[in-house]
Design a protein around this motif. Structure first.
Motif, PDB file in Angstrom:
ATOM      1  N   PRO A  64       0.781  -1.308  -0.168  1.00  0.00           N
ATOM      2  CA  PRO A  64      -0.051  -0.066   0.074  1.00  0.00           C
ATOM      3  C   PRO A  64       0.812   1.228   0.094  1.00  0.00           C
ATOM      4  N   MET A  65       0.390   2.243  -0.806  1.00  0.00           N
ATOM      5  CA  MET A  65       1.106   3.621  -0.690  1.00  0.00           C
ATOM      6  C   MET A  65       1.192   4.184   0.686  1.00  0.00           C
ATOM      7  N   GLY A  66       2.503   4.382   0.920  1.00  0.00           N
ATOM      8  CA  GLY A  66       2.780   4.962   2.326  1.00  0.00           C
ATOM      9  C   GLY A  66       3.240   3.923   3.387  1.00  0.00           C
ATOM     10  N   LYS A  67       3.269   2.590   2.979  1.00  0.00           N
ATOM     11  CA  LYS A  67       3.541   1.530   3.775  1.00  0.00           C
ATOM     12  C   LYS A  67       4.641   0.813   3.558  1.00  0.00           C
ATOM     13  N   GLY A  68       5.746   0.777   4.506  1.00  0.00           N
ATOM     14  CA  GLY A  68       7.007   0.236   4.365  1.00  0.00           C
ATOM     15  C   GLY A  68       7.876   1.080   3.661  1.00  0.00           C
ATOM     16  N   VAL A  69       9.328   0.880   3.362  1.00  0.00           N
ATOM     17  CA  VAL A  69      10.007   1.522   3.012  1.00  0.00           C
ATOM     18  C   VAL A  69       9.769   2.007   1.236  1.00  0.00           C
ATOM     19  N   CYS A  70       9.426   1.037   0.603  1.00  0.00           N
ATOM     20  CA  CYS A  70       8.806   1.438  -0.752  1.00  0.00           C
ATOM     21  C   CYS A  70       7.507   2.397  -0.700  1.00  0.00           C
ATOM     22  N   GLY A  71       6.585   2.187   0.054  1.00  0.00           N
ATOM     23  CA  GLY A  71       5.438   2.946   0.183  1.00  0.00           C
ATOM     24  C   GLY A  71       5.690   4.487   0.519  1.00  0.00           C
ATOM     25  N   ALA A  72       6.584   4.509   1.582  1.00  0.00           N
ATOM     26  CA  ALA A  72       7.090   5.592   2.067  1.00  0.00           C
ATOM     27  C   ALA A  72       7.934   6.535   1.048  1.00  0.00           C
ATOM     28  N   ALA A  73       8.896   5.970   0.266  1.00  0.00           N
ATOM     29  CA  ALA A  73       9.553   6.671  -0.811  1.00  0.00           C
ATOM     30  C   ALA A  73       8.613   7.117  -1.920  1.00  0.00           C
ATOM     31  N   ALA A  74       7.694   6.199  -2.316  1.00  0.00           N
ATOM     32  CA  ALA A  74       6.658   6.766  -3.381  1.00  0.00           C
ATOM     33  C   ALA A  74       5.872   7.768  -2.662  1.00  0.00           C
ATOM     34  N   ALA A  75       5.188   7.696  -1.459  1.00  0.00           N
ATOM     35  CA  ALA A  75       4.588   8.805  -0.869  1.00  0.00           C
ATOM     36  C   ALA A  75       5.591   9.964  -0.902  1.00  0.00           C
ATOM     37  N   ARG A  76       6.695  10.089  -0.560  1.00  0.00           N
ATOM     38  CA  ARG A  76       7.374  11.240  -0.567  1.00  0.00           C
ATOM     39  C   ARG A  76       7.819  11.630  -1.800  1.00  0.00           C
ATOM     40  N   GLY A  77       8.172  10.891  -2.559  1.00  0.00           N
ATOM     41  CA  GLY A  77       8.561  11.159  -4.263  1.00  0.00           C
ATOM     42  C   GLY A  77      10.020  11.513  -4.132  1.00  0.00           C
ATOM     43  N   THR A  79      13.955   9.614  -2.501  1.00  0.00           N
ATOM     44  CA  THR A  79      15.004   8.352  -2.257  1.00  0.00           C
ATOM     45  C   THR A  79      15.036   8.112  -0.671  1.00  0.00           C
ATOM     46  N   ILE A  80      14.806   6.841  -0.497  1.00  0.00           N
ATOM     47  CA  ILE A  80      14.883   6.748   1.058  1.00  0.00           C
ATOM     48  C   ILE A  80      16.201   5.575   1.193  1.00  0.00           C
ATOM     49  N   ILE A  81      17.198   5.653   2.189  1.00  0.00           N
ATOM     50  CA  ILE A  81      18.050   4.677   2.418  1.00  0.00           C
ATOM     51  C   ILE A  81      17.968   4.229   3.664  1.00  0.00           C
ATOM     52  N   VAL A  82      17.857   3.269   3.908  1.00  0.00           N
ATOM     53  CA  VAL A  82      17.736   2.363   5.191  1.00  0.00           C
ATOM     54  C   VAL A  82      18.846   1.398   5.417  1.00  0.00           C
ATOM     55  N   PRO A  83      19.938   1.972   6.566  1.00  0.00           N
ATOM     56  CA  PRO A  83      20.984   1.164   6.650  1.00  0.00           C
ATOM     57  C   PRO A  83      20.343  -0.280   7.649  1.00  0.00           C
ATOM     58  N   ASP A  84      19.463  -0.187   8.230  1.00  0.00           N
ATOM     59  CA  ASP A  84      19.035  -1.394   9.251  1.00  0.00           C
ATOM     60  C   ASP A  84      17.457  -1.437   8.970  1.00  0.00           C
ATOM     61  N   VAL A  85      16.965  -2.247   8.164  1.00  0.00           N
ATOM     62  CA  VAL A  85      15.618  -2.398   7.934  1.00  0.00           C
ATOM     63  C   VAL A  85      14.844  -2.486   9.161  1.00  0.00           C
ATOM     64  N   HIS A  86      15.490  -3.217  10.197  1.00  0.00           N
ATOM     65  CA  HIS A  86      14.691  -3.548  11.399  1.00  0.00           C
ATOM     66  C   HIS A  86      14.522  -2.300  12.164  1.00  0.00           C
ATOM     67  N   ALA A  87      15.121  -1.391  11.976  1.00  0.00           N
ATOM     68  CA  ALA A  87      14.980   0.011  12.730  1.00  0.00           C
ATOM     69  C   ALA A  87      14.042   1.007  11.974  1.00  0.00           C
ATOM     70  N   PHE A  88      13.443   0.543  10.953  1.00  0.00           N
ATOM     71  CA  PHE A  88      12.684   1.431  10.160  1.00  0.00           C
ATOM     72  C   PHE A  88      11.215   1.070  10.418  1.00  0.00           C
ATOM     73  N   ALA A  89      10.559   2.055  11.154  1.00  0.00           N
ATOM     74  CA  ALA A  89       9.233   1.649  11.649  1.00  0.00           C
ATOM     75  C   ALA A  89       8.271   1.448  10.426  1.00  0.00           C
ATOM     76  N   GLY A  90       7.568   0.286  10.666  1.00  0.00           N
ATOM     77  CA  GLY A  90       6.539  -0.083   9.543  1.00  0.00           C
ATOM     78  C   GLY A  90       7.256  -0.887   8.439  1.00  0.00           C
ATOM     79  N   HIS A  91       8.464  -1.225   8.469  1.00  0.00           N
ATOM     80  CA  HIS A  91       9.180  -1.834   7.463  1.00  0.00           C
ATOM     81  C   HIS A  91       8.519  -3.254   6.911  1.00  0.00           C
ATOM     82  N   ILE A  92       8.247  -3.666   5.833  1.00  0.00           N
ATOM     83  CA  ILE A  92       7.633  -4.965   5.369  1.00  0.00           C
ATOM     84  C   ILE A  92       8.540  -5.777   5.114  1.00  0.00           C
TER      85      ILE A  92
END
Length: 148
Positions: A64-77, A79-92
């Motif tokens: 869904p748009m806005g969910k996870g790293v992919c959805g967050a990057a799409a919603a913001r338009g 690039t998002i860099i995540v060094p530790d996916v477990h530290a990203f709130a809502g990571h899928i």
């Protein structure tokens, strides 16, 4: 490496008008040349990101748009860099072996968001601003492809 990959892809995609062919070629070549764990596209269809061509293990089919790293990057338009996916709130977690991630939105020639390039690695802190700049330049090649 990114400049060479961009140059090779620019040549390979010259005149290509099919988005699936272009995305398949980009994901294959980036994975082949850089060896990341997972490289692929999610296409924006309605309010969801739907998996497109990719190289790697089984990916999530819809995000869904806005969910996870992919959805967050799409919603913001942007690039998002995540060094530790477990530290990203809502990571899928499509694959628990993924430890770091970079997601780069892509747009058509009119500037309309069409989806994201998602690149994961099985090592932490793999991606930085060099990767962001290189991948942003590569996905900009999709602006020349016909989106239907």
């Amino acid at each position: 490496a990114y400049q060479r990959i961009y140059s090779d892809l620019r040549h390979a995609l010259q005149g290509e008008r099919d988005t699936v062919a272009a995305m398949a070629t980009i994901s294959c070549y980036v994975k082949q040349e850089l060896g990341f764990f997972w490289v692929g596209f999610y296409r924006l269809i309605g309010t969801e990101l739907v998996v497109g061509p990719y190289q790697g293990t089984l990916g999530c089919l819809r995000i869904p748009m806005g969910k996870g790293v992919c959805g967050a990057a799409a919603a913001r338009g942007s690039t998002i860099i995540v060094p530790d996916v477990h530290a990203f709130a809502g990571h899928i977690a499509c694959d628990n072996r993924s430890l770091s991630e970079i997601v780069v939105p892509f747009f058509d020639a009119s500037g309309v968001l069409r989806g994201v390039l998602d690149v994961d690695d099985d090592k932490p802190a793999t991606f930085d601003e060099v990767d962001a700049a290189g991948l942003e330049k590569i996905v900009a090649l999709l602006r020349e492809v016909n989106f239907e």
